[in-house]
Design a protein around this motif. Structure first.
Motif, PDB file in Angstrom:
ATOM      1  N   GLY A   1      29.257  32.053  47.080  1.00  0.00           N
ATOM      2  CA  GLY A   1      29.505  31.212  46.000  1.00  0.00           C
ATOM      3  C   GLY A   1      29.876  31.584  44.804  1.00  0.00           C
ATOM      4  N   ARG A   2      30.606  32.288  44.273  1.00  0.00           N
ATOM      5  CA  ARG A   2      31.612  32.406  42.658  1.00  0.00           C
ATOM      6  C   ARG A   2      32.875  32.379  43.379  1.00  0.00           C
ATOM      7  NH1 ARG A   2      27.379  36.323  43.241  1.00  0.00           N
ATOM      8  NH2 ARG A   2      25.430  36.115  41.428  1.00  0.00           N
ATOM      9  N   LEU A   3      33.158  31.568  41.687  1.00  0.00           N
ATOM     10  CA  LEU A   3      34.530  31.281  41.633  1.00  0.00           C
ATOM     11  C   LEU A   3      35.541  32.635  41.321  1.00  0.00           C
ATOM     12  CD1 LEU A   3      37.509  29.738  41.896  1.00  0.00           C
ATOM     13  CD2 LEU A   3      37.616  28.985  39.908  1.00  0.00           C
ATOM     14  N   VAL A   4      35.866  33.407  42.308  1.00  0.00           N
ATOM     15  CA  VAL A   4      36.758  34.576  41.371  1.00  0.00           C
ATOM     16  C   VAL A   4      38.195  34.803  41.349  1.00  0.00           C
ATOM     17  CG1 VAL A   4      36.828  37.662  41.933  1.00  0.00           C
ATOM     18  CG2 VAL A   4      35.049  36.263  42.761  1.00  0.00           C
ATOM     19  N   LEU A   5      38.405  34.509  39.940  1.00  0.00           N
ATOM     20  CA  LEU A   5      39.583  34.364  39.626  1.00  0.00           C
ATOM     21  C   LEU A   5      40.302  35.950  39.159  1.00  0.00           C
ATOM     22  CD1 LEU A   5      39.134  31.701  36.486  1.00  0.00           C
ATOM     23  CD2 LEU A   5      39.989  31.138  39.155  1.00  0.00           C
ATOM     24  N   THR A   6      40.386  36.506  39.227  1.00  0.00           N
ATOM     25  CA  THR A   6      40.462  38.174  38.837  1.00  0.00           C
ATOM     26  C   THR A   6      40.204  39.014  39.100  1.00  0.00           C
ATOM     27  OG1 THR A   6      41.585  39.215  36.710  1.00  0.00           O
ATOM     28  CG2 THR A   6      39.427  37.723  36.499  1.00  0.00           C
ATOM     29  N   HIS A   7      41.013  40.311  39.828  1.00  0.00           N
ATOM     30  CA  HIS A   7      40.534  41.177  40.266  1.00  0.00           C
ATOM     31  C   HIS A   7      41.292  42.581  39.876  1.00  0.00           C
ATOM     32  CE1 HIS A   7      42.720  41.652  43.705  1.00  0.00           C
ATOM     33  NE2 HIS A   7      42.367  40.507  44.254  1.00  0.00           N
ATOM     34  N   LYS A   8      40.482  43.613  40.150  1.00  0.00           N
ATOM     35  CA  LYS A   8      41.701  44.812  39.443  1.00  0.00           C
ATOM     36  C   LYS A   8      43.206  45.424  41.065  1.00  0.00           C
ATOM     37  CE  LYS A   8      38.222  47.489  37.427  1.00  0.00           C
ATOM     38  NZ  LYS A   8      37.207  48.849  37.520  1.00  0.00           N
TER      39      LYS A   8
ATOM     40  N   ARG B   1      49.527  47.890  44.647  1.00  0.00           N
ATOM     41  CA  ARG B   1      49.192  46.550  44.757  1.00  0.00           C
ATOM     42  C   ARG B   1      48.528  47.032  43.369  1.00  0.00           C
ATOM     43  NH1 ARG B   1      51.149  43.911  48.748  1.00  0.00           N
ATOM     44  NH2 ARG B   1      50.691  44.879  50.737  1.00  0.00           N
ATOM     45  N   PRO B   2      49.504  45.041  42.640  1.00  0.00           N
ATOM     46  CA  PRO B   2      48.849  44.813  41.517  1.00  0.00           C
ATOM     47  C   PRO B   2      47.591  43.764  41.783  1.00  0.00           C
ATOM     48  CG  PRO B   2      51.093  42.849  42.168  1.00  0.00           C
ATOM     49  CD  PRO B   2      50.241  43.804  43.342  1.00  0.00           C
ATOM     50  N   GLY B   3      46.951  43.724  40.079  1.00  0.00           N
ATOM     51  CA  GLY B   3      45.138  42.857  40.247  1.00  0.00           C
ATOM     52  C   GLY B   3      45.776  41.387  40.349  1.00  0.00           C
ATOM     53  N   LEU B   4      44.213  40.852  39.689  1.00  0.00           N
ATOM     54  CA  LEU B   4      45.253  39.441  40.282  1.00  0.00           C
ATOM     55  C   LEU B   4      44.828  38.860  38.927  1.00  0.00           C
ATOM     56  CD1 LEU B   4      45.352  35.884  42.040  1.00  0.00           C
ATOM     57  CD2 LEU B   4      42.715  36.482  41.821  1.00  0.00           C
ATOM     58  N   VAL B   5      45.241  37.647  38.197  1.00  0.00           N
ATOM     59  CA  VAL B   5      44.741  38.005  36.829  1.00  0.00           C
ATOM     60  C   VAL B   5      44.695  35.830  37.095  1.00  0.00           C
ATOM     61  CG1 VAL B   5      45.817  37.037  34.154  1.00  0.00           C
ATOM     62  CG2 VAL B   5      46.475  39.970  35.456  1.00  0.00           C
ATOM     63  N   GLY B   6      44.281  35.141  36.712  1.00  0.00           N
ATOM     64  CA  GLY B   6      43.780  34.049  36.606  1.00  0.00           C
ATOM     65  C   GLY B   6      43.089  33.179  35.440  1.00  0.00           C
ATOM     66  N   ALA B   7      43.430  32.029  35.539  1.00  0.00           N
ATOM     67  CA  ALA B   7      42.672  31.317  34.580  1.00  0.00           C
ATOM     68  C   ALA B   7      41.850  30.129  35.377  1.00  0.00           C
ATOM     69  CB  ALA B   7      43.533  30.717  33.963  1.00  0.00           C
ATOM     70  N   VAL B   8      40.295  29.402  33.722  1.00  0.00           N
ATOM     71  CA  VAL B   8      39.478  29.335  34.341  1.00  0.00           C
ATOM     72  C   VAL B   8      40.254  27.380  34.275  1.00  0.00           C
ATOM     73  CG1 VAL B   8      38.377  29.215  32.274  1.00  0.00           C
ATOM     74  CG2 VAL B   8      36.894  28.934  34.602  1.00  0.00           C
TER      75      VAL B   8
ATOM     76  N   GLU C   1      33.610  34.260  38.085  1.00  0.00           N
ATOM     77  CA  GLU C   1      33.675  35.775  37.762  1.00  0.00           C
ATOM     78  C   GLU C   1      34.996  36.848  38.321  1.00  0.00           C
ATOM     79  OE1 GLU C   1      30.183  37.965  39.822  1.00  0.00           O
ATOM     80  OE2 GLU C   1      28.777  36.970  38.949  1.00  0.00           O
ATOM     81  N   GLY C   2      34.615  37.759  37.650  1.00  0.00           N
ATOM     82  CA  GLY C   2      35.295  38.405  37.837  1.00  0.00           C
ATOM     83  C   GLY C   2      34.813  39.941  39.135  1.00  0.00           C
ATOM     84  N   ALA C   3      36.128  40.644  40.000  1.00  0.00           N
ATOM     85  CA  ALA C   3      35.938  41.400  41.166  1.00  0.00           C
ATOM     86  C   ALA C   3      36.384  42.598  40.922  1.00  0.00           C
ATOM     87  CB  ALA C   3      35.833  40.720  42.360  1.00  0.00           C
ATOM     88  N   ALA C   4      35.505  43.963  41.396  1.00  0.00           N
ATOM     89  CA  ALA C   4      35.959  45.303  41.500  1.00  0.00           C
ATOM     90  C   ALA C   4      37.559  45.304  42.524  1.00  0.00           C
ATOM     91  CB  ALA C   4      35.271  45.780  41.133  1.00  0.00           C
ATOM     92  N   TYR C   5      37.205  44.566  43.415  1.00  0.00           N
ATOM     93  CA  TYR C   5      38.464  45.122  44.317  1.00  0.00           C
ATOM     94  C   TYR C   5      39.569  44.208  44.520  1.00  0.00           C
ATOM     95  CZ  TYR C   5      35.775  41.032  46.091  1.00  0.00           C
ATOM     96  OH  TYR C   5      34.909  39.280  45.900  1.00  0.00           O
ATOM     97  N   TRP C   6      39.868  44.426  45.238  1.00  0.00           N
ATOM     98  CA  TRP C   6      41.198  43.968  45.523  1.00  0.00           C
ATOM     99  C   TRP C   6      41.041  43.454  46.987  1.00  0.00           C
ATOM    100  CZ3 TRP C   6      44.640  43.709  49.476  1.00  0.00           C
ATOM    101  CH2 TRP C   6      47.026  42.838  48.810  1.00  0.00           C
ATOM    102  N   THR C   7      41.852  41.745  47.030  1.00  0.00           N
ATOM    103  CA  THR C   7      42.696  41.025  48.573  1.00  0.00           C
ATOM    104  C   THR C   7      43.821  40.415  48.431  1.00  0.00           C
ATOM    105  OG1 THR C   7      42.222  38.689  46.791  1.00  0.00           O
ATOM    106  CG2 THR C   7      39.578  40.007  47.418  1.00  0.00           C
ATOM    107  N   ASP C   8      44.113  40.054  48.941  1.00  0.00           N
ATOM    108  CA  ASP C   8      45.477  39.253  49.829  1.00  0.00           C
ATOM    109  C   ASP C   8      45.195  38.596  48.166  1.00  0.00           C
ATOM    110  OD1 ASP C   8      45.963  40.863  51.683  1.00  0.00           O
ATOM    111  OD2 ASP C   8      45.356  39.291  52.992  1.00  0.00           O
ATOM    112  N   ALA C   9      44.606  37.971  47.604  1.00  0.00           N
ATOM    113  CA  ALA C   9      45.079  37.062  46.677  1.00  0.00           C
ATOM    114  C   ALA C   9      45.854  37.338  45.843  1.00  0.00           C
ATOM    115  CB  ALA C   9      43.944  36.898  46.333  1.00  0.00           C
TER     116      ALA C   9
END
Ligand SMILES: [Zn+2]
Length: 367
Positions: free
Chosen positions: A158-165, A280-287, A310-318
């Motif tokens: 239920g969290r919005l993840v905007l950024t990850h490694k 693979r690059p990380g994900l950078v997002g803006a609230v 939140e941010g996440a340590a894992y990588w995703t297809d995002a």
């Protein structure tokens, strides 16, 4: 519908050669979506590795809802991975949490939006193959489609993840000189030459990378993951190979990280070879981006509380969507046991995520 998804095995065959792959899942999803008025087609990302692309509406902004069709293997599970047993509000099985729960939410949201008749925007569904191994599905999808934004329903509780490694894989190779084990005067051990490299990388990880902090995802890091060398106990080892994984902070360049690691390695063994071979690059997002605002507003409207960002340590297809120029965020259901022996998803959270995805889509369209 989630029970049906869990009951269809879709273990990634690149992880487990006995895995069924995505074929049956893709066929089921395409049929289910067509029966609810969406145009759905199977697209082969690679031979035998299907994506499903589905669409509704015409004109306006195109929002993509994304889930992956594959799961990891079922070895070591303490429950029947495909029985989809429901108890205490939880649905159990391989993929229930990662991420057939999210996939059910995506499909249900799409059915609701198609039934309403999309107004002022278009909906795309990306149900992709191979997220758990090489992401050939997402890679193929962004080559073929260009939505204006993408919400991935990976499980985020239920969290919005905007950024990850992101991550970078390198191979380091040292060379020695093969000789009979008695010939200390001729032989040079490549393994002995690798030892100071391993020590230098450990120091670099502890002293430099851990101090490099991102406020949402924590520190950068590396680890020496696989090592091999030598041919027999009575022979000086001619070659030693080391595979190293470097986890990249959001926005960190893989190229710069590789150059930096090459300097560390060369400082310990001047003639060691360093070869970056995948990243693979990380994900950078803006609230305050339109897509983030749509999900926060929808989450507040549907659940009564704004989803934590939140941010996440894992990588995703995002990150693949973002790298292709498509803004992407991650929002999905609640549960536990991803890749583990006891995997479950909270059924109510799947229903809530479906509602949030549908409302976020309407808001992204400007309704
Ligand atoms: Zn996943």
């Amino acid at each position: 519908m989630l029970s049906q998804l869990v009951a269809i095995p879709s273990v990634n065959p690149s992880l487990d050669p006995a895995g069924d792959g995505e074929g049956a899942m893709a066929a089921f999803a395409a049929g289910w979506l067509r029966a609810r008025g969406l145009l759905a087609q199977i697209e082969e990302a690679r031979p035998g590795r299907p994506n499903v692309h589905a669409a509704a509406g015409a004109g306006g902004r195109d929002l993509c809802l994304c889930a992956h069709l594959d799961t990891v293997g079922v070895g070591g599970m303490e429950i029947d991975p495909f029985a989809a047993a429901v108890a205490g509000g939880r649905l159990y099985g391989r993929g229930a949490y990662d991420m057939k729960g999210g996939m059910a939410a995506v499909m249900a949201a799409a059915a609701v939006l198609a039934a309403e008749g999309p107004r002022g925007g278009r909906l795309s569904l990306a149900l992709v193959a191979d997220e758990e191994y090489g992401s050939v599905g997402a890679d193929a999808y962004v080559r073929m489609h260009r939505p204006d934004g993408c919400i991935l329903a990976e499980p985020t509780d239920g969290r919005l993840v905007l950024t990850h490694k992101g991550f970078l894989w390198l191979e380091v190779r040292t060379r020695g000189r093969a000789a009979h084990g008695s010939r200390w005067d001729l032989g040079v051990s490549a393994i002995g030459r690798m030892a100071p490299v391993v020590a230098a990388l450990e120091v670099f990880d502890r002293d430099v990378l851990r101090a490099r902090q991102d406020p949402l995802v924590g520190p950068a890091s590396l680890h020496c993951a696989v090592i091999g060398g030598g041919t027999g106990v009575s022979t000086y080892a001619a070659e030693c190979r080391l595979q190293v994984e470097r986890r990249l902070l959001p926005g960190e360049s893989a190229h710069a990280a590789a150059a930096e690691m090459e300097r560390v390695v060369r400082g310990a063994a001047a003639d060691a070879e360093v070869r970056p071979y995948f990243s693979r690059p990380g994900l950078v997002g803006a609230v305050d981006a339109p897509l983030s605002r749509a999900v926060v507003g929808a989450g507040t409207a549907v659940t009564g509380a704004a989803p934590p960002v939140e941010g996440a340590a894992y990588w995703t297809d995002a990150a693949i969507f973002a790298e292709a120029g498509i803004p992407a965020v991650i929002f999905g259901p609640t549960g536990a046991g991803a890749h583990g022996s006891l995997e479950w998803v909270e059924v109510d959270s799947v229903v809530a995520v479906a509602g949030v995805l549908a409302e976020a889509t309407r808001r992204f369209w400007g309704q």
